[in-house]
Motif scaffolding. Structure first.
Motif, mmCIF file in Angstrom:
data_model
loop_
_atom_site.group_PDB
_atom_site.id
_atom_site.type_symbol
_atom_site.label_atom_id
_atom_site.label_comp_id
_atom_site.label_asym_id
_atom_site.label_seq_id
_atom_site.Cartn_x
_atom_site.Cartn_y
_atom_site.Cartn_z
ATOM 1 N N UNK A 195 113.578 2.805 24.731
ATOM 2 C CA UNK A 195 112.641 2.017 23.919
ATOM 3 C C UNK A 195 112.140 0.753 24.590
ATOM 4 N N UNK A 196 112.653 0.454 25.784
ATOM 5 C CA UNK A 196 112.273 -0.807 26.396
ATOM 6 C C UNK A 196 112.954 -1.963 25.691
ATOM 7 N N UNK A 197 112.777 -3.168 26.215
ATOM 8 C CA UNK A 197 113.474 -4.332 25.663
ATOM 9 C C UNK A 197 113.087 -4.640 24.234
ATOM 10 N N UNK A 198 111.793 -4.744 23.968
ATOM 11 C CA UNK A 198 111.332 -5.101 22.622
ATOM 12 C C UNK A 198 111.709 -4.032 21.604
ATOM 13 N N UNK A 199 111.461 -2.757 21.970
ATOM 14 C CA UNK A 199 111.759 -1.664 21.046
ATOM 15 C C UNK A 199 113.242 -1.550 20.741
ATOM 16 N N UNK A 200 114.078 -1.679 21.775
ATOM 17 C CA UNK A 200 115.526 -1.593 21.569
ATOM 18 C C UNK A 200 116.009 -2.714 20.661
ATOM 19 N N UNK A 201 115.475 -3.911 20.869
ATOM 20 C CA UNK A 201 115.885 -5.038 20.025
ATOM 21 C C UNK A 201 115.455 -4.841 18.574
ATOM 22 N N UNK A 202 114.249 -4.320 18.368
ATOM 23 C CA UNK A 202 113.789 -4.057 16.998
ATOM 24 C C UNK A 202 114.648 -2.984 16.332
ATOM 25 N N UNK A 203 115.031 -1.967 17.100
ATOM 26 C CA UNK A 203 115.892 -0.919 16.544
ATOM 27 C C UNK A 203 117.252 -1.494 16.151
ATOM 28 N N UNK A 204 117.793 -2.380 16.996
ATOM 29 C CA UNK A 204 119.081 -3.015 16.674
ATOM 30 C C UNK A 204 118.949 -3.880 15.423
ATOM 31 N N UNK A 205 117.824 -4.577 15.299
ATOM 32 C CA UNK A 205 117.596 -5.383 14.095
ATOM 33 C C UNK A 205 117.595 -4.514 12.842
ATOM 34 N N UNK A 206 117.041 -3.317 12.959
ATOM 35 C CA UNK A 206 117.005 -2.374 11.834
ATOM 36 C C UNK A 206 118.403 -2.059 11.318
ATOM 37 N N UNK A 207 119.393 -2.145 12.220
ATOM 38 C CA UNK A 207 120.752 -1.765 11.859
ATOM 39 C C UNK A 207 121.607 -2.941 11.386
ATOM 40 N N UNK A 208 121.013 -4.147 11.327
ATOM 41 C CA UNK A 208 121.754 -5.304 10.820
ATOM 42 C C UNK A 208 121.487 -5.423 9.322
ATOM 43 N N UNK A 209 122.506 -5.313 8.493
ATOM 44 C CA UNK A 209 122.300 -5.393 7.040
ATOM 45 C C UNK A 209 121.662 -6.729 6.642
ATOM 46 N N UNK A 210 120.658 -6.647 5.798
ATOM 47 C CA UNK A 210 120.040 -7.862 5.264
ATOM 48 C C UNK A 210 118.948 -8.453 6.134
ATOM 49 N N UNK A 211 118.639 -7.826 7.263
ATOM 50 C CA UNK A 211 117.557 -8.324 8.128
ATOM 51 C C UNK A 211 116.327 -7.447 7.893
ATOM 52 N N UNK A 212 115.279 -8.010 7.270
ATOM 53 C CA UNK A 212 114.083 -7.224 6.963
ATOM 54 C C UNK A 212 113.196 -7.038 8.197
ATOM 55 N N UNK A 213 112.993 -5.757 8.596
ATOM 56 C CA UNK A 213 112.168 -5.422 9.756
ATOM 57 C C UNK A 213 111.140 -4.375 9.334
#
Length: 847
Positions: free
Chosen positions: A19-37
């Motif tokens: 996913x590249x740097x930005x995509x990987x980070x956004x995907x990880x954010x998706x998996x943090x409870x309570x973080x709206x992405x």
């Protein structure tokens, strides 16, 4: 084709290679409870590799690009444009377009999307690549989204992206690019948030910037943002933006909490893009902050305090490993390497009264901002009380008792002949070291340099020099106290320091002015200097009409001052002797801005002004206290002026030693290059002196280690070193307590007077092209900058104190000067008109 498309909430999307740097980070954010992405998907990097890198023509162009250096800007521009054109004209496979259509239908094919580049070398802890590739907003429909994806791929070869990869050592063909396609959030407010202060490196501060509308307006600079800093329960608005306040205090604390949660999950401080609407906050990007200064170690788990030696020594640039190892051996400072610079752990010194006094005293003289911060730390009673026992970092001066005795005797028997004898002893010792090294080679030569460091230190700390410097400082205090009581003027000794003897740094500027006087007689010489700039060669200079006379004069200058250079305490820096072209801009400045004979006239004028000032001061003291006190003052001033210039000698002789050492080191290094042990002479700069000895002994150099250090130093060079930093990430606030006009930049007035003029913001000595009336604004100066002082009308620096080089020479030349102005080179723009108040200690930006 389906394998190329991965939903952001899919665990596979968290992989950098996919996913590249930005995509990987956004995907990880998706998996943090309570973080709206916002929802979306990734077009994987594999798609780019198979559809783009497989093209033969693009492969050929990439091979050519790998051979280009950062300096070849025209070639970079042409090649990168060619690659972009090749990518854009490629056609998508039909199956790929169909898959994009299916995924969009699932998310809503009539909705607007953000299509964002996500390179595999992007948003990384060591290199952010922020803004290097393209993003497209409000893209609607399959056809338009496919076009945007191709344009994102092509943007991997924007000129700025290519140049950034070259600078940071990334191989173009090994960097792939994914593309993030994400639902657009229509924001009421957008902004960025740093979970640590990127300007100060303080991990305890959260910085939030916000504008109404799209965040692109903030990033592009179309709107001025509001800015707040949140620290330990306190909220400070640090910048007023456009329009109404976009967020309430409660919302700011909520956002800061989201930021800290992301930081904890990612394991490091984050640079976060966010937006806000009626549904609340949304996070649209997060990446590591790559500009934070590294933390000092804590061997015992306690909160350790480190201070920047560079701020005390007017050298905040990086120092290469060879330079650092030489400084360690000289033992003028106790330090360790941090971010390629010198830091001292003073934790255990804070525990004792003596330790606190040592460092507070030095900081008070050399860097008042550091002094103010240290004072605040010493008032933290609980912290200081719990500091465990440990060794002091303070270094005792060689022959301290002898220096004090010499200071006392010089006051009562001020014999100038002893100064001449001191100078001769220094020159004799340096010449002896030179003769010894000329007779040695290989390991023996380098080992001699190591062994000679103690002898060098003892020689430089000769009581005849250091003692008379102390005499001058103590006498200045007596003079200042007397005059302040009568006139109210503080630090009158600053004005009494003009046109004194023995100031080898001030003399250097005047001597170069004499070289300019010879050069100005020959138009061909002036034209030659303007053409060659830093590439000035004495051999070529002699071929120009009048060049023989000018070259002889310049050689005479280099014989006495050729060991100097910007950042001179780093032995790896090019000396004037090695690169006389460094002086070219100063020679031309003198020719353009100064009349012939300026050197002698300036010195004589300064001398006459001081003589008149002395008469006035003596008369005032006689009126106030009688003839006895007047005679006493006059004698003190005579002693002060006789000895104050000597403070420049120790460093002058230190650099003379360094020049001798460097010539010997480079003789051995050049042999290593000739035999193929080293690829380039400058590779030796990335080895310590001990490692270099081992390379000479073994005939083997670890090139991988050298390249690794080069890469590290490229990142270190971009960092801004804090004056003080704790091992837990705290960077104490540094500020002045003085009352200054609203909007003015506070600093320390070190040379009295007020001047208005054009700001000439200069980062490198050789780039100082000065016009008449210009005020020099720079990070710091050392003695090598003195030739520039001849042409300027005022000085502003980011570092320094009352006894720093810039302050001393500014007083000598009668230039209003303010030092220690935080972020001066960022806040003052080149060409702006400014007013420097060297009396009160502030700078005003007038336009």
């Amino acid at each position: 084709m389906k394998k190329y498309i991965i939903e952001l909430n899919d665990n596979r999307a968290c992989e950098l290679s996919i996913s590249g740097g930005k995509g990987a980070n956004l995907a990880k954010l998706h998996h943090i409870p309570g973080i709206p992405v916002p929802d979306g998907f990734v077009v994987s990097a594999q798609a780019y590799k198979e559809l783009i890198l497989s093209e033969p023509e693009i492969g050929k162009l990439l091979s050519r690009l790998e051979e280009i250096t950062a300096e070849e800007t025209k070639t970079i521009s042409q090649l990168s444009k060619h690659i972009r054109e090749e990518i854009i004209k490629l056609s998508f496979p039909v199956g790929f377009i169909e898959i994009i259509g299916e995924v969009l239908a699932k998310h809503g094919d009539s909705l607007p999307y953000a299509v964002r580049s996500s390179a595999t070398a992007e948003d990384l802890p060591g290199a952010s690549f922020a803004g290097q590739q393209d993003t497209f907003l409000n893209v609607i429909g399959v056809k338009n989204i496919c076009k945007a994806i191709v344009r994102c791929w092509a943007s991997l070869f924007n000129e700025r992206a290519v140049a950034y990869r070259i600078k940071n050592g990334f191989t173009h063909s090994k960097v792939a690019i994914a593309v993030v396609v994400q639902k657009m959030v229509v924001p009421e407010v957008s902004g960025v948030m740093f979970t640590a202060d990127p300007m100060t490196s303080d991990r305890f501060t959260t910085v939030i910037e916000a504008v109404r509308g799209l965040g692109d307006d903030l990033v592009s600079g179309r709107k001025n943002p509001f800015e707040w800093k949140l620290r330990e329960g306190r909220l400070m608005k640090t910048r007023e933006g456009e329009g109404e306040m976009p967020l309430e205090e409660e919302q700011l604390w909520e956002l800061a909490g989201i930021g800290k949660k992301i930081e904890r999950d990612f394991g490091c401080e984050q640079d976060i893009e966010w937006c806000y609407n009626k549904d609340g906050f949304f996070i649209v990007q997060a990446r590591p902050i790559t500009t934070l200064y590294p933390l000092p170690p804590s061997p015992d788990g306690y909160k350790h305090c480190a201070i920047s030696v560079g701020h005390l020594q007017m050298m905040t640039d990086t120092i290469l490993p060879l330079g650092l190892s030489m400084l360690k051996k000289s033992r003028f400072y106790s330090f360790y390497e941090l971010g390629g610079r010198m830091y001292t752990d003073i934790t255990h010194d804070l525990r004792t009264l003596r330790g606190r006094r040592v460092f507070l005293s030095e900081a008070r003289i050399k860097d008042p901002l550091l002094h103010n911060a240290l004072q605040e730390i010493t008032r933290r009673k609980e912290y200081v009380r719990k500091i465990p026992k440990g060794p002091s970092s303070a270094i005792s001066l060689e022959g301290r008792a002898a220096i004090i005795w010499r200071a006392i005797s010089a006051y009562f028997r001020p014999d100038e002949a002893e100064i001449d004898a001191y100078v001769q002893r220094q020159k004799f010792a340096i010449k002896a070291a030179q003769r010894k090294l000329e007779a040695l080679s290989g390991v023996e030569a380098l080992q001699f340099i190591l062994d000679d460091q103690k002898n060098m230190r003892i020689t430089i700390c000769d009581p005849a020099g250091a003692g008379t410097v102390l005499t001058a400082m103590l006498t200045a205090t007596l003079i200042d106290r007397t005059i302040e009581k009568i006139t109210g003027e503080k630090a009158i000794s600053n004005r009494l320091a003009k046109s004194v003897k023995h100031n080898v740094s001030s003399e250097m500027g005047l001597k170069l002015s004499e070289v300019s006087d010879v050069a100005r007689k020959y138009p061909e010489i002036v034209s030659y200097l303007e053409q060659v700039g830093e590439d000035l060669s004495l051999e070529e200079l002699r071929k120009v009409a009048g060049g023989q006379e000018v070259a002889d004069k310049l050689e005479g200058f280099l014989a006495k001052y050729g060991m100097r250079c910007p950042g001179e305490i780093d032995i790896t820096r090019d000396r004037f002797r090695e690169r006389p072209g460094l002086l070219c801009a100063s020679l031309l400045n003198n020719i353009k801005n100064l009349p012939a004979g300026h050197a002698a006239a300036s010195f004589e004028q300064g001398k006459q002004e001081v003589e008149q000032l002395i008469k006035e001061l003596v008369a005032k003291v006689e009126t106030a206290y009688g003839k006895g006190e007047a005679r006493k003052l006059k004698r003190q001033i005579e002693i002060y002026r006789k000895f104050v210039g000597i403070r420049e000698y120790p460093k002058y002789f230190w650099m003379s030693y360094y020049d001798v050492y460097k010539q010997a080191i480079m003789r051995e290094v050049n042999k290593l290059v000739e035999t193929g042990v080293l690829k380039d002479p400058r590779d030796a700069y990335y080895l310590s002196i001990e490692e270099l000895i081992e390379v000479v002994r073994s005939g083997y150099a670890n090139q991988d280690l050298i390249e690794e250090r080069k890469s590290a130093y490229r990142s270190y060079a971009a960092l801004k070193p804090p004056r003080i930093i704790f091992s837990d990430g705290e960077v104490p606030l540094v500020s002045y307590s003085a009352h200054i006009p609203s909007g003015a930049l506070a600093g320390l007035g070190v040379s009295t007077g007020i001047v208005e003029g054009r700001a000439r913001v200069v980062k490198k000595f050789e780039d100082a092209h000065i016009e008449k009336g210009d005020i020099l604004v720079t990070t710091f100066t050392d003695p090598s900058w003195t030739p520039i002082f001849v042409s300027i009308t005022g000085l502003v620096t980011e570092a320094g104190g009352m006894m720093s080089h810039g302050a001393v020479v500014a007083r000598e030349y009668g230039l209003p000067a303010v030092v220690g102005v935080v972020n001066a080179t960022r806040l003052i723009k080149d060409g702006q008109r400014i007013r420097v108040n060297g009396t009160e200690g502030y700078v005003e930006i007038l336009e």
